[in-house]
Design a protein around this motif. Structure first.
Motif, PDB file in Angstrom:
ATOM      1  N   GLY A 113       0.818  -1.206   0.000  1.00  0.00           N
ATOM      2  CA  GLY A 113       0.000   0.000   0.000  1.00  0.00           C
ATOM      3  C   GLY A 113       0.847   1.248   0.000  1.00  0.00           C
ATOM      4  O   GLY A 113       2.029   1.238   0.366  1.00  0.00           O
ATOM      5  N   LEU A 114       0.230   2.351  -0.416  1.00  0.00           N
ATOM      6  CA  LEU A 114       0.895   3.650  -0.501  1.00  0.00           C
ATOM      7  C   LEU A 114      -0.010   4.704   0.126  1.00  0.00           C
ATOM      8  O   LEU A 114      -1.199   4.779  -0.216  1.00  0.00           O
ATOM      9  N   ASP A 115       0.550   5.495   1.042  1.00  0.00           N
ATOM     10  CA  ASP A 115      -0.194   6.594   1.661  1.00  0.00           C
ATOM     11  C   ASP A 115       0.395   7.925   1.223  1.00  0.00           C
ATOM     12  O   ASP A 115       1.594   8.178   1.390  1.00  0.00           O
ATOM     13  N   LYS A 116      -0.458   8.751   0.660  1.00  0.00           N
ATOM     14  CA  LYS A 116      -0.082  10.117   0.291  1.00  0.00           C
ATOM     15  C   LYS A 116      -0.465  11.022   1.459  1.00  0.00           C
ATOM     16  O   LYS A 116      -1.642  11.098   1.832  1.00  0.00           O
ATOM     17  N   THR A 117       0.514  11.673   2.064  1.00  0.00           N
ATOM     18  CA  THR A 117       0.279  12.398   3.309  1.00  0.00           C
ATOM     19  C   THR A 117       0.884  13.796   3.275  1.00  0.00           C
ATOM     20  O   THR A 117       1.718  14.114   2.418  1.00  0.00           O
ATOM     21  N   GLU A 118       0.485  14.586   4.246  1.00  0.00           N
ATOM     22  CA  GLU A 118       1.103  15.884   4.504  1.00  0.00           C
ATOM     23  C   GLU A 118       1.482  15.944   5.979  1.00  0.00           C
ATOM     24  O   GLU A 118       0.715  15.513   6.848  1.00  0.00           O
ATOM     25  N   LEU A 119       2.671  16.445   6.258  1.00  0.00           N
ATOM     26  CA  LEU A 119       3.068  16.619   7.653  1.00  0.00           C
ATOM     27  C   LEU A 119       2.207  17.696   8.281  1.00  0.00           C
ATOM     28  O   LEU A 119       2.162  18.832   7.808  1.00  0.00           O
ATOM     29  N   TYR A 120       1.509  17.343   9.361  1.00  0.00           N
ATOM     30  CA  TYR A 120       0.664  18.306  10.060  1.00  0.00           C
ATOM     31  C   TYR A 120       1.371  18.926  11.259  1.00  0.00           C
ATOM     32  O   TYR A 120       1.369  20.147  11.451  1.00  0.00           O
ATOM     33  N   ARG A 121       2.022  18.087  12.057  1.00  0.00           N
ATOM     34  CA  ARG A 121       2.582  18.585  13.309  1.00  0.00           C
ATOM     35  C   ARG A 121       3.669  17.641  13.806  1.00  0.00           C
ATOM     36  O   ARG A 121       3.595  16.438  13.593  1.00  0.00           O
ATOM     37  N   SER A 122       4.685  18.202  14.449  1.00  0.00           N
ATOM     38  CA  SER A 122       5.761  17.395  15.032  1.00  0.00           C
ATOM     39  C   SER A 122       5.884  17.684  16.523  1.00  0.00           C
ATOM     40  O   SER A 122       5.816  18.843  16.950  1.00  0.00           O
ATOM     41  N   TRP A 123       6.077  16.607  17.296  1.00  0.00           N
ATOM     42  CA  TRP A 123       6.394  16.708  18.720  1.00  0.00           C
ATOM     43  C   TRP A 123       7.864  16.343  18.881  1.00  0.00           C
ATOM     44  O   TRP A 123       8.301  15.269  18.464  1.00  0.00           O
ATOM     45  N   THR A 124       8.652  17.256  19.432  1.00  0.00           N
ATOM     46  CA  THR A 124      10.104  17.047  19.530  1.00  0.00           C
ATOM     47  C   THR A 124      10.575  17.133  20.974  1.00  0.00           C
ATOM     48  O   THR A 124      11.712  17.498  21.248  1.00  0.00           O
ATOM     49  N   GLY A 125       9.695  16.769  21.903  1.00  0.00           N
ATOM     50  CA  GLY A 125       9.998  16.920  23.323  1.00  0.00           C
ATOM     51  C   GLY A 125      11.092  16.033  23.862  1.00  0.00           C
ATOM     52  O   GLY A 125      11.563  16.244  24.976  1.00  0.00           O
ATOM     53  N   GLY A 126      11.545  15.036  23.092  1.00  0.00           N
ATOM     54  CA  GLY A 126      12.604  14.160  23.582  1.00  0.00           C
ATOM     55  C   GLY A 126      13.976  14.484  23.051  1.00  0.00           C
ATOM     56  O   GLY A 126      14.939  13.784  23.354  1.00  0.00           O
ATOM     57  N   ASP A 179      14.487  13.266  30.170  1.00  0.00           N
ATOM     58  CA  ASP A 179      14.529  11.899  29.663  1.00  0.00           C
ATOM     59  C   ASP A 179      13.114  11.464  29.319  1.00  0.00           C
ATOM     60  O   ASP A 179      12.237  11.439  30.175  1.00  0.00           O
ATOM     61  N   LYS A 180      12.879  11.107  28.077  1.00  0.00           N
ATOM     62  CA  LYS A 180      11.546  10.715  27.633  1.00  0.00           C
ATOM     63  C   LYS A 180      11.425   9.201  27.446  1.00  0.00           C
ATOM     64  O   LYS A 180      10.592   8.725  26.689  1.00  0.00           O
ATOM     65  N   GLY A 181      12.292   8.437  28.108  1.00  0.00           N
ATOM     66  CA  GLY A 181      12.206   6.991  28.022  1.00  0.00           C
ATOM     67  C   GLY A 181      12.565   6.434  26.667  1.00  0.00           C
ATOM     68  O   GLY A 181      12.138   5.339  26.310  1.00  0.00           O
ATOM     69  N   GLY A 182      13.346   7.167  25.879  1.00  0.00           N
ATOM     70  CA  GLY A 182      13.772   6.702  24.570  1.00  0.00           C
ATOM     71  C   GLY A 182      13.027   7.298  23.406  1.00  0.00           C
ATOM     72  O   GLY A 182      13.462   7.172  22.260  1.00  0.00           O
ATOM     73  N   LEU A 183      11.890   7.953  23.654  1.00  0.00           N
ATOM     74  CA  LEU A 183      11.153   8.620  22.582  1.00  0.00           C
ATOM     75  C   LEU A 183      11.786   9.979  22.317  1.00  0.00           C
ATOM     76  O   LEU A 183      11.848  10.834  23.204  1.00  0.00           O
ATOM     77  N   LEU A 184      12.240  10.203  21.085  1.00  0.00           N
ATOM     78  CA  LEU A 184      12.908  11.446  20.732  1.00  0.00           C
ATOM     79  C   LEU A 184      11.977  12.443  20.069  1.00  0.00           C
ATOM     80  O   LEU A 184      12.021  13.641  20.361  1.00  0.00           O
ATOM     81  N   ALA A 185      11.140  11.965  19.154  1.00  0.00           N
ATOM     82  CA  ALA A 185      10.253  12.862  18.412  1.00  0.00           C
ATOM     83  C   ALA A 185       9.144  12.050  17.767  1.00  0.00           C
ATOM     84  O   ALA A 185       9.273  10.840  17.560  1.00  0.00           O
ATOM     85  N   ALA A 186       8.052  12.738  17.441  1.00  0.00           N
ATOM     86  CA  ALA A 186       6.922  12.116  16.753  1.00  0.00           C
ATOM     87  C   ALA A 186       6.414  13.091  15.708  1.00  0.00           C
ATOM     88  O   ALA A 186       6.132  14.253  16.022  1.00  0.00           O
ATOM     89  N   HIS A 187       6.322  12.635  14.462  1.00  0.00           N
ATOM     90  CA  HIS A 187       5.936  13.489  13.338  1.00  0.00           C
ATOM     91  C   HIS A 187       4.634  12.944  12.745  1.00  0.00           C
ATOM     92  O   HIS A 187       4.603  11.823  12.226  1.00  0.00           O
ATOM     93  N   PHE A 188       3.594  13.726  12.838  1.00  0.00           N
ATOM     94  CA  PHE A 188       2.251  13.256  12.494  1.00  0.00           C
ATOM     95  C   PHE A 188       1.884  13.687  11.072  1.00  0.00           C
ATOM     96  O   PHE A 188       1.766  14.870  10.770  1.00  0.00           O
ATOM     97  N   HIS A 189       1.695  12.672  10.221  1.00  0.00           N
ATOM     98  CA  HIS A 189       1.336  12.881   8.825  1.00  0.00           C
ATOM     99  C   HIS A 189      -0.133  12.518   8.631  1.00  0.00           C
ATOM    100  O   HIS A 189      -0.551  11.409   8.994  1.00  0.00           O
ATOM    101  N   VAL A 190      -0.902  13.430   8.058  1.00  0.00           N
ATOM    102  CA  VAL A 190      -2.318  13.165   7.790  1.00  0.00           C
ATOM    103  C   VAL A 190      -2.465  12.799   6.319  1.00  0.00           C
ATOM    104  O   VAL A 190      -1.894  13.449   5.435  1.00  0.00           O
TER     105      VAL A 190
END
Length: 256
Positions: A113-126, A179-190
């Motif tokens: 499968g292929l998903d065509k997405t746009e980056l909406y928001r990034s969380w970079t708290g880690g 320290d975020k327990g190993g989570l560095l960032a999360a980038h949400f694509h819609v």
């Protein structure tokens, strides 16, 4: 068609939060075994390195090896929709020749499968304000929704970011230092069809993600009202689909 050649990197991951190229295509192939997975990655590298860069609007193309020993993840970033449509309409883009070479080297690859997405928001708290630890694993979390609804997609992402902020002491999009327990960032694509969100999450290691799931039960944050709001968000169908990947190759244009 771009006059650029193709450069391969085995060390530099893409920056999903970069200012350019918010149009992103994410797709998955199934190869069937670790040996075929490795052969597929090698065939991809050969097919791309031996050809000119396919289009000036393609900013980067990255492939990852699935921790399951079979899947291959593809992540391509485009300047904009017009650039992609121009590429898609061109007979000189080399896409068919590349795929034919890869399929000849590893027959029977299944395109899932292929998903065509746009980056909406990034969380970079880690990331500690942008410095420090590098991602040793990429985790793709997929959430599907009942019918197309872009507002609902974004509201769900906002709820996830709020839950991450609550679990990890705030900082959200601005970055943090703890320290975020190993989570560095999360980038949400819609997805552009309004029915799916793909979270491209950067983790310090595969084991850090495994440990986080074990500690939290079924999520990346401590249980609480904000995370329950995410889990009970109206319109979400089924459980999140989660898959871990290791960086393999990144291709970028280079000019003489």
């Amino acid at each position: 068609m771009s006059a650029a050649t193709t450069t391969l990197s085995t060390t530099t991951l893409p920056d999903p939060a970069g200012d350019e190229g918010r149009l992103t295509f994410i797709s998955t192939w199934s190869t069937g075994s670790p040996e075929r997975q490795r052969a597929t990655l090698d065939a991809i590298a050969r097919a791309w390195q031996t050809r000119a860069w396919p289009h000036e609007g393609l900013l980067s193309y990255t492939v990852y090896a699935g921790a399951d020993g079979s899947t291959v993840l593809h992540h391509s970033r485009w300047r904009d929709e017009a650039a992609y449509q121009d590429f898609f309409a061109s007979r000189a883009n080399g896409r068919d020749a590349r795929n034919a070479e890869i399929d000849a080297a590893v027959p029977g690859i299944e395109r899932l499968g292929l998903d065509k997405t746009e980056l909406y928001r990034s969380w970079t708290g880690g990331r500690g304000g942008g410095a420090g630890r590098e991602a040793g694993a990429i985790v793709i979390v997929q959430a599907d929704f009942e019918g197309p609804d872009p507002d609902r997609q974004r509201a769900w992402v906002d709820a996830v970011v709020d839950a991450l902020d609550g679990a990890f002491g705030g900082n959200g999009d601005a970055g943090g230092s703890g320290d975020k327990g190993g989570l560095l960032a999360a980038h949400f694509h819609v997805s552009t069809d309004g029915t799916r969100v793909l979270n491209y999450a950067e983790w310090e290691s595969e084991q850090a993600h495994i440990d986080a799931l074990a500690a939290a039960g079924a999520g990346t944050a401590d249980p609480g009202p904000k995370w329950r709001r995410v889990r009970e968000f109206p319109g979400v169908t089924g459980d999140d689909t989660v898959a871990r990947y290791r960086f393999a190759y990144r291709f970028v244009p280079s000019r003489a």
